[in-house]
Write a protein that holds these residues in place. Structure first.
Motif, PDB file in Angstrom:
ATOM      1  N   CYS A  40       0.849  -1.187   0.000  1.00 46.38           N
ATOM      2  CA  CYS A  40       0.000   0.000   0.000  1.00 46.38           C
ATOM      3  C   CYS A  40       0.886   1.240   0.000  1.00 46.38           C
ATOM      4  O   CYS A  40       1.622   1.479   0.954  1.00 46.38           O
ATOM      5  CB  CYS A  40      -0.918   0.004   1.223  1.00 46.38           C
ATOM      6  SG  CYS A  40      -1.930  -1.487   1.377  1.00 46.38           S
ATOM      7  N   GLN A  41       0.826   2.005  -1.060  1.00 46.90           N
ATOM      8  CA  GLN A  41       1.660   3.189  -1.182  1.00 46.90           C
ATOM      9  C   GLN A  41       1.045   4.368  -0.428  1.00 46.90           C
ATOM     10  O   GLN A  41      -0.180   4.479  -0.337  1.00 46.90           O
ATOM     11  CB  GLN A  41       1.829   3.558  -2.662  1.00 46.90           C
ATOM     12  CG  GLN A  41       2.491   2.475  -3.491  1.00 46.90           C
ATOM     13  CD  GLN A  41       3.896   2.155  -3.001  1.00 46.90           C
ATOM     14  OE1 GLN A  41       4.628   3.047  -2.571  1.00 46.90           O
ATOM     15  NE2 GLN A  41       4.284   0.889  -3.067  1.00 46.90           N
ATOM     16  N   THR A 276      -5.722   0.909  15.641  1.00 46.06           N
ATOM     17  CA  THR A 276      -6.375   0.139  14.582  1.00 46.06           C
ATOM     18  C   THR A 276      -5.584   0.213  13.284  1.00 46.06           C
ATOM     19  O   THR A 276      -5.411  -0.798  12.587  1.00 46.06           O
ATOM     20  CB  THR A 276      -7.806   0.652  14.350  1.00 46.06           C
ATOM     21  OG1 THR A 276      -8.529   0.630  15.580  1.00 46.06           O
ATOM     22  CG2 THR A 276      -8.531  -0.228  13.332  1.00 46.06           C
ATOM     23  N   ALA A 277      -5.088   1.399  12.934  1.00 45.41           N
ATOM     24  CA  ALA A 277      -4.301   1.553  11.714  1.00 45.41           C
ATOM     25  C   ALA A 277      -3.030   0.711  11.764  1.00 45.41           C
ATOM     26  O   ALA A 277      -2.656   0.059  10.775  1.00 45.41           O
ATOM     27  CB  ALA A 277      -3.959   3.027  11.499  1.00 45.41           C
ATOM     28  N   VAL A 278      -2.364   0.687  12.918  1.00 47.83           N
ATOM     29  CA  VAL A 278      -1.136  -0.099  13.055  1.00 47.83           C
ATOM     30  C   VAL A 278      -1.451  -1.594  12.974  1.00 47.83           C
ATOM     31  O   VAL A 278      -0.699  -2.362  12.356  1.00 47.83           O
ATOM     32  CB  VAL A 278      -0.425   0.239  14.381  1.00 47.83           C
ATOM     33  CG1 VAL A 278       0.787  -0.672  14.586  1.00 47.83           C
ATOM     34  CG2 VAL A 278       0.023   1.696  14.390  1.00 47.83           C
ATOM     35  N   ILE A 279      -2.571  -2.016  13.566  1.00 41.68           N
ATOM     36  CA  ILE A 279      -2.965  -3.435  13.495  1.00 41.68           C
ATOM     37  C   ILE A 279      -3.229  -3.841  12.049  1.00 41.68           C
ATOM     38  O   ILE A 279      -2.801  -4.912  11.594  1.00 41.68           O
ATOM     39  CB  ILE A 279      -4.212  -3.680  14.377  1.00 41.68           C
ATOM     40  CG1 ILE A 279      -3.848  -3.576  15.858  1.00 41.68           C
ATOM     41  CG2 ILE A 279      -4.823  -5.057  14.080  1.00 41.68           C
ATOM     42  CD1 ILE A 279      -5.035  -3.684  16.790  1.00 41.68           C
ATOM     43  N   PRO A 285      -1.659  -6.342   5.689  1.00 44.05           N
ATOM     44  CA  PRO A 285      -0.981  -5.354   4.847  1.00 44.05           C
ATOM     45  C   PRO A 285      -1.544  -5.240   3.436  1.00 44.05           C
ATOM     46  O   PRO A 285      -1.279  -4.255   2.751  1.00 44.05           O
ATOM     47  CB  PRO A 285       0.464  -5.859   4.821  1.00 44.05           C
ATOM     48  CG  PRO A 285       0.357  -7.323   5.107  1.00 44.05           C
ATOM     49  CD  PRO A 285      -0.799  -7.479   6.038  1.00 44.05           C
ATOM     50  N   GLU A 286      -2.307  -6.250   3.014  1.00 47.98           N
ATOM     51  CA  GLU A 286      -2.847  -6.208   1.656  1.00 47.98           C
ATOM     52  C   GLU A 286      -4.161  -5.429   1.566  1.00 47.98           C
ATOM     53  O   GLU A 286      -4.629  -5.117   0.463  1.00 47.98           O
ATOM     54  CB  GLU A 286      -3.052  -7.635   1.139  1.00 47.98           C
ATOM     55  CG  GLU A 286      -4.242  -8.384   1.731  1.00 47.98           C
ATOM     56  CD  GLU A 286      -4.025  -8.855   3.164  1.00 47.98           C
ATOM     57  OE1 GLU A 286      -4.982  -9.365   3.781  1.00 47.98           O
ATOM     58  OE2 GLU A 286      -2.886  -8.726   3.649  1.00 47.98           O
ATOM     59  N   LYS A 287      -4.783  -5.093   2.703  1.00 47.76           N
ATOM     60  CA  LYS A 287      -6.073  -4.390   2.698  1.00 47.76           C
ATOM     61  C   LYS A 287      -5.827  -2.883   2.618  1.00 47.76           C
ATOM     62  O   LYS A 287      -5.951  -2.151   3.612  1.00 47.76           O
ATOM     63  CB  LYS A 287      -6.879  -4.760   3.948  1.00 47.76           C
ATOM     64  CG  LYS A 287      -7.281  -6.231   3.986  1.00 47.76           C
ATOM     65  CD  LYS A 287      -8.181  -6.523   5.169  1.00 47.76           C
ATOM     66  CE  LYS A 287      -8.605  -7.983   5.214  1.00 47.76           C
ATOM     67  NZ  LYS A 287      -9.438  -8.372   4.059  1.00 47.76           N
ATOM     68  N   CYS A 288      -5.482  -2.419   1.445  1.00 48.91           N
ATOM     69  CA  CYS A 288      -5.058  -1.032   1.276  1.00 48.91           C
ATOM     70  C   CYS A 288      -6.195  -0.042   1.519  1.00 48.91           C
ATOM     71  O   CYS A 288      -5.981   1.006   2.142  1.00 48.91           O
ATOM     72  CB  CYS A 288      -4.487  -0.832  -0.125  1.00 48.91           C
ATOM     73  SG  CYS A 288      -2.947  -1.767  -0.400  1.00 48.91           S
ATOM     74  N   GLN A 289      -7.384  -0.350   1.034  1.00 52.68           N
ATOM     75  CA  GLN A 289      -8.490   0.599   1.202  1.00 52.68           C
ATOM     76  C   GLN A 289      -8.830   0.800   2.680  1.00 52.68           C
ATOM     77  O   GLN A 289      -9.080   1.923   3.117  1.00 52.68           O
ATOM     78  CB  GLN A 289      -9.731   0.094   0.446  1.00 52.68           C
ATOM     79  CG  GLN A 289      -9.608   0.168  -1.063  1.00 52.68           C
ATOM     80  CD  GLN A 289      -9.318   1.579  -1.546  1.00 52.68           C
ATOM     81  OE1 GLN A 289      -9.914   2.552  -1.079  1.00 52.68           O
ATOM     82  NE2 GLN A 289      -8.369   1.700  -2.475  1.00 52.68           N
TER      83      GLN A 289
END
Length: 334
Positions: A40-41, A276-279, A285-289
């Motif tokens: 995720c960029q 939550t963002a860090v988790i 890591p693949e759930k970019c949205q």
């Protein structure tokens, strides 16, 4: 219940050792460099957040500057309650120097100021956040003792004890923030410098562990203490026969409402969104949205933290008659 409350300030002495964060970080050296294998960029933060931060900066600077002026120049004799309020105002002012850097970071979507100012910015943010929470908690304990135990002599009614506790709080805040100057660093991601961003993989796990510890000590415990104190205080006020002093009763209730609003509305969302963002980044890591939504939510809740600095002067108004008296005609400039 009262004997238990006498022991509550002991939580102020709890803090992880500065070496803990360094140790945790050493466990994570196997983590890939920031930007390597990044799924995720990073996205631009957006102009809305910069606008809200600018608004909070202007309002907070005016209100807290006026509050400090009133405390320092207009009030001659300080009670224990006023000492706590003055320290809360100092805690609010701490965040002021960091807000222009946050506005620039939000607008540019990269950090142009170097690693030291990145460390200093985070130190000021954390110092403001935790010191505000600690002093709000102490104010709730103090009000409980002053109203519910008005005829009992306790240390919380003594100015020397309150001054000592304030010194301990500031030392604790300093102790909690110093580790960031040793391990925090900026990272280059897609040719853009990041200052403790969610996409800095090499700091992610250590910051997650540190954050969980600090949220427990620096937010959850103080929140529970404040809710207990204000719940007991509310029950006591409701039972009082104040039919002839309805205004005083309403003033006390408004003070409780504002304190809990600052605690829950201003301070809770950023704790939730950050963790939550860090988790999501660590384990999904693949759930970019989802990550982008949580990242945007974090920056929006950062504005709520700065709103705290705008609401605290209302608390001084309801807590202190001396603070109110300075606004009478002819007393504005003391």
């Amino acid at each position: 219940m009262a004997p238990v409350l006498y022991l509550i300030p002991s939580f102020l002495f709890l803090s992880p050792s500065p070496s803990l964060l360094v140790f945790i970080n050493s466990l994570c050296r196997h983590t890939p460099d920031s930007g390597a294998n990044e799924i995720c960029q990073p996205e631009q933060i957006g102009i809305l957040n910069s606008t809200l931060l600018s608004l909070a900066f202007v309002i907070g600077t005016i209100l807290n500057g006026a509050s400090l002026y009133i405390f320092w120049f207009c009030i001659r004799k300080w009670s224990p309650g006023l000492i706590l309020q003055f320290n809360l105002a100092l805690a609010d002012v701490l965040v002021t120097p960091s807000i222009p850097f946050m506005i620039a970071y939000s607008s540019l979507s990269y950090w142009p100021f170097g690693p030291f100012l990145c460390q200093l910015k985070l130190f000021l943010l954390k110092a403001n956040n935790f010191s505000s929470i600690y002093f709000l908690t102490l104010i709730s304990i103090h009000r409980y003792h002053m109203i519910v135990h008005c005829t009992t002599k306790t240390w919380f009614k003594e100015a020397w004890f309150i001054k000592l506790v304030c010194v301990v709080v500031w030392l604790l805040v300093l102790f909690q923030g110093i580790p960031f100057f040793f391990i925090l660093k900026t990272s280059e991601i897609n040719n853009a410098t990041q200052c403790l961003g969610i996409h800095q993989n090499d700091l992610l796990f250590s910051y997650f562990v540190w954050d969980m510890v600090m949220v427990s000590i620096g937010y959850i415990i103080p929140l529970i203490v404040s809710i207990i104190c204000y719940s007991l205080l509310s029950c006591f006020i409701v039972r009082l026969n104040l039919s002839k002093k309805r205004a005083a009763k309403m003033k006390a209730m408004w003070m409780i409402v504002i304190s809990l609003v600052v605690f829950i509305i201003c301070c809770l969302p950023i704790q939730v969104t950050r963790i939550t963002a860090v988790i999501v980044k660590l384990f999904y890591p693949e759930k970019c949205q989802l990550l982008y939504k949580m990242e945007n939510s974090y920056y929006m809740t950062l504005t709520l933290v700065n709103l705290n600095c705008c609401l605290d002067p209302l608390l001084y108004w309801f807590l202190s008659k001396k603070f109110q008296d300075t606004f009478h005609v002819g007393r504005t400039f003391c």
